[in-house]
Write an enzyme that holds these catalytic residues in place. Structure first.
Site, short mmCIF file in Angstrom:
data_model
loop_
_atom_site.label_atom_id
_atom_site.label_comp_id
_atom_site.label_asym_id
_atom_site.label_seq_id
_atom_site.Cartn_x
_atom_site.Cartn_y
_atom_site.Cartn_z
N ASN A 159 0.84 -1.20 0.00
CA ASN A 159 0.00 0.00 0.00
C ASN A 159 0.87 1.25 0.00
O ASN A 159 1.59 1.46 -0.99
CB ASN A 159 -1.13 -0.03 1.04
N ASP A 160 0.88 2.07 1.02
CA ASP A 160 1.48 3.40 0.92
C ASP A 160 2.98 3.39 0.55
O ASP A 160 3.74 2.60 1.09
CB ASP A 160 1.40 4.13 2.27
N GLN A 216 4.74 0.16 2.31
CA GLN A 216 3.97 -0.72 3.19
C GLN A 216 3.79 -2.05 2.49
O GLN A 216 3.27 -2.11 1.37
CB GLN A 216 2.61 -0.09 3.49
#
Ligand code: FRU
Length: 469
Positions: A40-41, A57
């Site tokens: 993710n991020d 992430q």
């Protein structure tokens, strides 16, 4: 010990999962994606001694939001990336349920990571510690432990430290949910990165005249650009409107003036950063040659993640391409980083009526398009872009329901630059005045079909695949 166990399982997950992930026809040719599992991020984006570091992430053990580690890639040109040792693995008492998002700075010649240690309790409650880790001689990172517990007045949702240097101090912004369920951005100061003083809330729901604006703000970023300060944040809980706030969660920005002494931020209205289907948790960095670059997650939390077809191949999500930021008339512009031009292969140009245009391969391609009227562009039958002279509308079938869904941009369209990469499109409108970033899942060898009465000037490049090493 927990950390070691997680890494042992991650090695197995990689060994058994990579052949399958690499067979996925939707795997990007040149965007960053996780080897296996969930990304993710973007985190800790920084250039140091000429080398770009980009952390992310990462759940190596599955395609759900657990076991969050920090993966680490590096590059000298923003195009060719190399895997580095996994930087952070959860398991200490202060980060047992995830090494959550954060940022990187250089202090005493070494890269330091600031991240959130997420801790969950059996009763369902949670807390968060802001933590540090320091680069070691082996390309890895040593945890230095927490530097800040939960500040009083806030829920367990305080996270995503973005740290920068200003004059003689370090500053940090944090995303937070207060005890009245209002999303906030907190500003903190430290002389040496270890002792942090909370200066106050600089923006948030029911602050600075913006009314109710979400229950939680994630992933703040604050920087100076072309003479103003820009605060990026990701508010959760904004109600959808006819043509904006249509994703499950939003990513946007305010421009304004930060008063470091008063800890106040006098800002303008909130604007979404991207008008596409998938864009969240962007992070910026300042390059050694003075450019402000942004990388985002081309995904949105809880937005039909369980319906992505890549799950069958054991991985999910990609990052956006790196983008150069500038400010024009108070609005943030994003353009693909100039380094991406290295990917350009064969070039073709064409001019004429949209209805007469040839079909262009868009598996991995870049397209420049200057229209002078209404037209329609179909991307491999899996996504369509329509311009009617007033509204630019992006359409695809919803991954869960199969029903058409739309995203919109309004303005005066003069130019489009579109980057295609297997299962993603990034549309740059009018040299970066707005962007639309989206995933889509076409069949093999997708073609671009144009139609309409508009006169078009087109330029097309095939983009050379560029594998992570
Ligand atoms: C945003 C986010 C962050 C958090 C991270 C956990 O997508 O929820 O707030 O730090 O993801 O992976």
């Amino acid at each position: 010990m927990e950390e070691l166990n997680l890494m042992k399982q991650a090695v197995q997950a990689m060994m058994s999962g990579m052949p399958k992930a690499l067979r996925d026809p939707h795997r990007p040719a040149w965007h960053l994606a996780p080897s296996v599992g969930l990304l993710n991020d973007p985190n800790g984006f920084i250039q140091h001694n000429g080398v770009y570091h980009l952390f992310y992430q990462w759940n190596p053990l599955g395609c759900d939001h657990r076991n969050k580690c920090w993966g680490h890639w590096q590059s000298t040109d923003l195009v060719h990336w190399q895997h580095q040792p996994v930087a952070l693995v959860p398991g200490a008492c202060y980060d047992s349920h995830g090494c959550y998002s954060g940022s990187a700075v250089v202090a005493d010649g070494k890269i330091m990571l600031a991240y959130t240690g997420n801790v969950k309790y059996p009763d369902g409650s949670r807390t968060a510690y802001q933590c540090l880790a320091q680069e070691n001689a082996h390309g890895g990172y040593d945890k230095l432990g927490p530097v800040l517990p939960l500040p009083p007045g806030y829920s367990g949702h305080v996270r995503d430290p973005k740290v920068w240097r200003h004059q003689d101090n370090w500053y940090m912004v944090l995303g937070a949910r207060d005890l009245q369920d209002r999303g906030k951005v907190l500003l903190l100061r430290s002389a040496e990165l270890r002792n942090w003083q909370l200066l106050g809330e600089i923006a948030g729901s029911q602050l600075n005249g913006i009314g109710d604006f979400g229950y939680m703000w994630e992933c703040p970023d604050l920087f100076t650009l072309d003479g103003a300060e820009v605060l990026i944040c990701c508010p959760q809980g904004l109600a959808a409107e006819a043509e904006r706030y249509l994703n499950v969660y939003q990513a946007g920005y305010f421009t304004g003036r930060l008063d470091y002494r008063q800890a106040t931020f006098d800002h303008q209205d909130f604007h979404e950063l991207d008008a596409g289907f998938e864009f969240y948790a962007p992070q910026t960095t300042l390059t050694e040659d003075g450019r402000r670059l942004l990388v985002g997650w081309m995904g949105v939390p809880e937005q039909d993640e369980d319906c992505h077809p890549t799950l069958q191949y054991g991985w999910i999500h990609i990052l956006t391409c790196p983008r150069e930021l500038s400010l024009h008339n108070g609005r943030l512009c994003q353009r693909p980083a100039r380094e991406l031009q290295q990917l350009r292969g064969e070039n073709r140009q064409w001019q004429g009526t949209a209805d007469d245009a040839p079909c262009w391969p868009v598996d991995s391609a870049e397209l420049l398009l200057a229209p002078n009227g209404a037209f329609n562009a179909d991307f491999g039958g899996a996504m369509a872009l329509n311009w009617d002279g007033t509204v630019l509308r992006l359409t695809r079938n919803n991954l869960r329901s199969g029903q058409p869904e739309h995203r919109y941009w309004r303005g005066e369209l003069t130019q489009l630059q579109i980057l295609f990469d297997r299962s993603s499109v990034e549309i740059f409108i009018n040299h970066g005045e707005a962007t639309m970033s989206s995933r889509y899942f076409p069949g093999p060898q997708p073609l671009l079909h144009l139609s309409g009465k508009a006169q078009l000037a087109l330029e097309h490049w095939s983009l050379t695949p560029c594998m992570l090493e």
